[in-house]
Design a protein around this motif. Structure first.
Motif, PDB file in Angstrom:
ATOM      1  N   VAL A 156      43.585  29.043  28.746  1.00  0.00           N
ATOM      2  CA  VAL A 156      44.064  28.312  29.926  1.00  0.00           C
ATOM      3  C   VAL A 156      45.407  28.873  30.377  1.00  0.00           C
ATOM      4  CG1 VAL A 156      44.796  26.065  30.803  1.00  0.00           C
ATOM      5  CG2 VAL A 156      42.804  26.219  29.285  1.00  0.00           C
ATOM      6  N   ASP A 157      46.314  29.038  29.425  1.00  0.00           N
ATOM      7  CA  ASP A 157      47.647  29.561  29.752  1.00  0.00           C
ATOM      8  C   ASP A 157      47.575  30.998  30.259  1.00  0.00           C
ATOM      9  OD1 ASP A 157      48.723  27.157  28.965  1.00  0.00           O
ATOM     10  OD2 ASP A 157      49.273  27.865  26.955  1.00  0.00           O
ATOM     11  N   PHE A 158      46.640  31.765  29.727  1.00  0.00           N
ATOM     12  CA  PHE A 158      46.495  33.172  30.100  1.00  0.00           C
ATOM     13  C   PHE A 158      46.229  33.331  31.593  1.00  0.00           C
ATOM     14  CE2 PHE A 158      44.009  37.131  30.465  1.00  0.00           C
ATOM     15  CZ  PHE A 158      44.793  38.025  29.750  1.00  0.00           C
ATOM     16  N   TYR A 159      45.503  32.383  32.175  1.00  0.00           N
ATOM     17  CA  TYR A 159      45.118  32.512  33.585  1.00  0.00           C
ATOM     18  C   TYR A 159      46.034  31.764  34.552  1.00  0.00           C
ATOM     19  CZ  TYR A 159      41.185  35.199  32.076  1.00  0.00           C
ATOM     20  OH  TYR A 159      40.432  36.206  31.522  1.00  0.00           O
ATOM     21  N   LYS A 160      47.182  31.315  34.080  1.00  0.00           N
ATOM     22  CA  LYS A 160      48.167  30.766  35.007  1.00  0.00           C
ATOM     23  C   LYS A 160      48.709  31.891  35.882  1.00  0.00           C
ATOM     24  CE  LYS A 160      49.727  26.811  32.260  1.00  0.00           C
ATOM     25  NZ  LYS A 160      50.841  26.236  31.471  1.00  0.00           N
ATOM     26  N   ASP A 161      49.011  31.570  37.132  1.00  0.00           N
ATOM     27  CA  ASP A 161      49.590  32.546  38.074  1.00  0.00           C
ATOM     28  C   ASP A 161      48.661  33.731  38.310  1.00  0.00           C
ATOM     29  OD1 ASP A 161      52.057  31.053  38.216  1.00  0.00           O
ATOM     30  OD2 ASP A 161      52.557  31.881  36.261  1.00  0.00           O
ATOM     31  N   SER A 162      47.345  33.480  38.217  1.00  0.00           N
ATOM     32  CA  SER A 162      46.362  34.551  38.416  1.00  0.00           C
ATOM     33  C   SER A 162      45.709  34.451  39.784  1.00  0.00           C
ATOM     34  CB  SER A 162      45.287  34.491  37.327  1.00  0.00           C
ATOM     35  OG  SER A 162      45.835  34.819  36.067  1.00  0.00           O
ATOM     36  N   LEU A 163      45.492  35.613  40.398  1.00  0.00           N
ATOM     37  CA  LEU A 163      44.892  35.696  41.731  1.00  0.00           C
ATOM     38  C   LEU A 163      43.698  36.631  41.690  1.00  0.00           C
ATOM     39  CD1 LEU A 163      44.983  35.252  44.868  1.00  0.00           C
ATOM     40  CD2 LEU A 163      46.499  37.256  44.961  1.00  0.00           C
ATOM     41  N   ILE A 164      42.565  36.161  42.204  1.00  0.00           N
ATOM     42  CA  ILE A 164      41.384  37.009  42.344  1.00  0.00           C
ATOM     43  C   ILE A 164      41.249  37.419  43.808  1.00  0.00           C
ATOM     44  CG2 ILE A 164      38.870  37.119  42.191  1.00  0.00           C
ATOM     45  CD1 ILE A 164      39.001  35.299  39.778  1.00  0.00           C
ATOM     46  N   ILE A 165      41.210  38.724  44.041  1.00  0.00           N
ATOM     47  CA  ILE A 165      41.010  39.269  45.381  1.00  0.00           C
ATOM     48  C   ILE A 165      39.632  39.906  45.418  1.00  0.00           C
ATOM     49  CG2 ILE A 165      41.867  40.871  47.128  1.00  0.00           C
ATOM     50  CD1 ILE A 165      44.575  40.816  45.777  1.00  0.00           C
ATOM     51  N   GLY A 166      38.848  39.599  46.462  1.00  0.00           N
ATOM     52  CA  GLY A 166      37.528  40.211  46.473  1.00  0.00           C
ATOM     53  C   GLY A 166      36.701  39.937  47.702  1.00  0.00           C
ATOM     54  N   ASP A 167      35.450  40.361  47.615  1.00  0.00           N
ATOM     55  CA  ASP A 167      34.486  40.293  48.720  1.00  0.00           C
ATOM     56  C   ASP A 167      33.618  39.042  48.591  1.00  0.00           C
ATOM     57  OD1 ASP A 167      32.833  40.938  46.571  1.00  0.00           O
ATOM     58  OD2 ASP A 167      32.743  43.058  47.111  1.00  0.00           O
ATOM     59  N   SER A 168      32.413  39.083  49.153  1.00  0.00           N
ATOM     60  CA  SER A 168      31.566  37.881  49.171  1.00  0.00           C
ATOM     61  C   SER A 168      31.096  37.468  47.781  1.00  0.00           C
ATOM     62  CB  SER A 168      30.360  38.097  50.085  1.00  0.00           C
ATOM     63  OG  SER A 168      29.590  39.215  49.663  1.00  0.00           O
TER      64      SER A 168
ATOM     65  N   TYR B 257      43.450  40.108  39.773  1.00  0.00           N
ATOM     66  CA  TYR B 257      42.102  40.527  39.387  1.00  0.00           C
ATOM     67  C   TYR B 257      41.381  40.984  40.655  1.00  0.00           C
ATOM     68  CZ  TYR B 257      43.202  38.295  34.984  1.00  0.00           C
ATOM     69  OH  TYR B 257      43.804  37.967  33.791  1.00  0.00           O
ATOM     70  N   ILE B 258      40.894  42.220  40.658  1.00  0.00           N
ATOM     71  CA  ILE B 258      40.302  42.814  41.857  1.00  0.00           C
ATOM     72  C   ILE B 258      38.802  42.970  41.666  1.00  0.00           C
ATOM     73  CG2 ILE B 258      40.364  44.764  43.444  1.00  0.00           C
ATOM     74  CD1 ILE B 258      43.201  45.350  42.378  1.00  0.00           C
ATOM     75  N   SER B 259      38.035  42.376  42.581  1.00  0.00           N
ATOM     76  CA  SER B 259      36.567  42.423  42.518  1.00  0.00           C
ATOM     77  C   SER B 259      36.035  42.982  43.834  1.00  0.00           C
ATOM     78  CB  SER B 259      36.018  41.007  42.264  1.00  0.00           C
ATOM     79  OG  SER B 259      34.611  40.991  42.316  1.00  0.00           O
ATOM     80  N   LEU B 260      35.848  44.297  43.873  1.00  0.00           N
ATOM     81  CA  LEU B 260      35.443  44.971  45.109  1.00  0.00           C
ATOM     82  C   LEU B 260      34.436  46.089  44.811  1.00  0.00           C
ATOM     83  CD1 LEU B 260      38.971  45.330  46.783  1.00  0.00           C
ATOM     84  CD2 LEU B 260      37.109  43.857  47.576  1.00  0.00           C
TER      85      LEU B 260
ATOM     86  N   THR C 283      44.131  43.806  36.788  1.00  0.00           N
ATOM     87  CA  THR C 283      42.865  43.886  36.064  1.00  0.00           C
ATOM     88  C   THR C 283      41.748  44.148  37.068  1.00  0.00           C
ATOM     89  OG1 THR C 283      43.615  42.364  34.342  1.00  0.00           O
ATOM     90  CG2 THR C 283      41.236  42.675  34.559  1.00  0.00           C
ATOM     91  N   ILE C 284      40.901  45.117  36.760  1.00  0.00           N
ATOM     92  CA  ILE C 284      39.768  45.469  37.619  1.00  0.00           C
ATOM     93  C   ILE C 284      38.512  44.786  37.088  1.00  0.00           C
ATOM     94  CG2 ILE C 284      38.329  47.365  38.459  1.00  0.00           C
ATOM     95  CD1 ILE C 284      40.895  49.164  37.884  1.00  0.00           C
TER      96      ILE C 284
END
Length: 301
Positions: free
Chosen positions: A57-69, A137-140, A173-174
């Motif tokens: 839970v703490d690991f994913y604080k302040d985390s942003l996922i950028i991506g497509d559909s 975190y980039i999801s493309l 992170t990719i």
């Protein structure tokens, strides 16, 4: 005769109102029943009810996922399950049909779409700062792979480079580009060395995984967790026989996030660096305190 016609019209109108009222009522009841069923299903959802490791839970604080559909589908999944503390920590900036090729073109270019936020278009590197993200975190990839693979790879590196240049302290992170439904793959006219297919996806993922390892970035392989025996997007995880995924697929995304946190010993690279800096500062301060001589000032009688 006129009286009979008028009476018939009144009866027909009344009947119509009764039927219409009944239809509306039935529609409302159906919608209410669907909402109740959805709420019941969510209350029983294993991800919602999971007892999460607080370190994850703490690991994913302040985390942003950028991506497509595909990432946007995960955004909607996460919003519906915000009772799960891991998902509650995630922020998203996603857009259907979003591509690196368009991202790297200037905002305002005709026909080019950029990420929208606050009623305006923004570059991805701007959004990282706007969202206050420490971990990105980039999801493309799926909207880019019809281009020459070497160019897609270079675009991906440039995309990450822009984020790091504008936000040097963020951790990258990719997320692997996920596979395509078998029958949705297609060739590109006049091209033999690549296509909109899963072999091209595998080539991109292999390049990005190697690039991540060379540059100290994270890499999460979700694609192969969702693949069938032939290396295509498994039909049991697909909603449209194309590229989009269902709740069962996104439950695996959550499991991959848990496993990734554990593999990183629950510490991001930039968290570790910050912690080391804080420790060094504390030790220096402590050492200064131990060696400090406090002068004794004689008191005048």
């Amino acid at each position: 005769m006129k009286k009979l016609l008028k009476k018939a019209a009144i009866i027909a109108l009344a009947s119509s109102m009764i039927v219409s009222s009944g239809i509306i009522s039935m529609a409302e009841e159906t919608a209410a029943a669907q909402e109740t069923q959805a709420a019941t299903e969510l209350s029983q959802d294993p991800v919602v009810n999971a007892q999460e490791d607080q370190r994850v839970v703490d690991f994913y604080k302040d985390s942003l996922i950028i991506g497509d559909s595909v990432a946007d589908g995960f955004r909607r999944y996460a919003i519906a399950r915000s009772a799960n503390p891991i998902l509650a920590n995630l922020k998203f900036i996603t857009m259907p049909s979003y591509s690196m090729d368009e991202e790297l073109k200037p905002i305002g270019t005709e026909g080019v779409r950029h990420l929208w936020y606050g009623g305006a278009q923004h570059y991805a590197y701007e959004m990282v700062g706007i969202m206050g993200a420490k971990h990105v975190y980039i999801s493309l990839g799926l909207n880019d792979i019809q281009g020459r693979p070497s160019e897609v790879f270079e675009n991906y590196k440039t995309y990450i480079g822009q984020i790091k240049a504008a936000n040097p302290d963020v951790d990258i992170t990719i997320i692997s580009t996920t596979y395509i439904y078998s029958s949705h793959q297609s060739s590109i006219k006049g091209v033999k060395s690549w296509a909109f297919d899963n072999d091209t996806v595998r080539k991109l993922n292999a390049s990005m995984q190697e690039y991540a390892a060379q540059n100290g970035y994270g890499y999460i392989d979700i694609a192969n967790r969702l693949a069938d025996a032939n290396g295509n997007l498994n039909p049991v995880y697909c909603t449209d026989q194309k590229i989009h995924q269902n709740d069962d697929a996104y439950a695996i995304w959550v499991q991959c996030l848990r496993e990734y946190a554990a593999a990183q010993n629950y510490v991001h690279a930039n968290d570790a660096a910050a912690s080391a800096g804080e420790t060094a500062t504390t030790e220096t301060t402590a050492a200064g305190s131990e060696g400090e001589v406090i002068p004794v000032v004689p008191v005048q009688a």
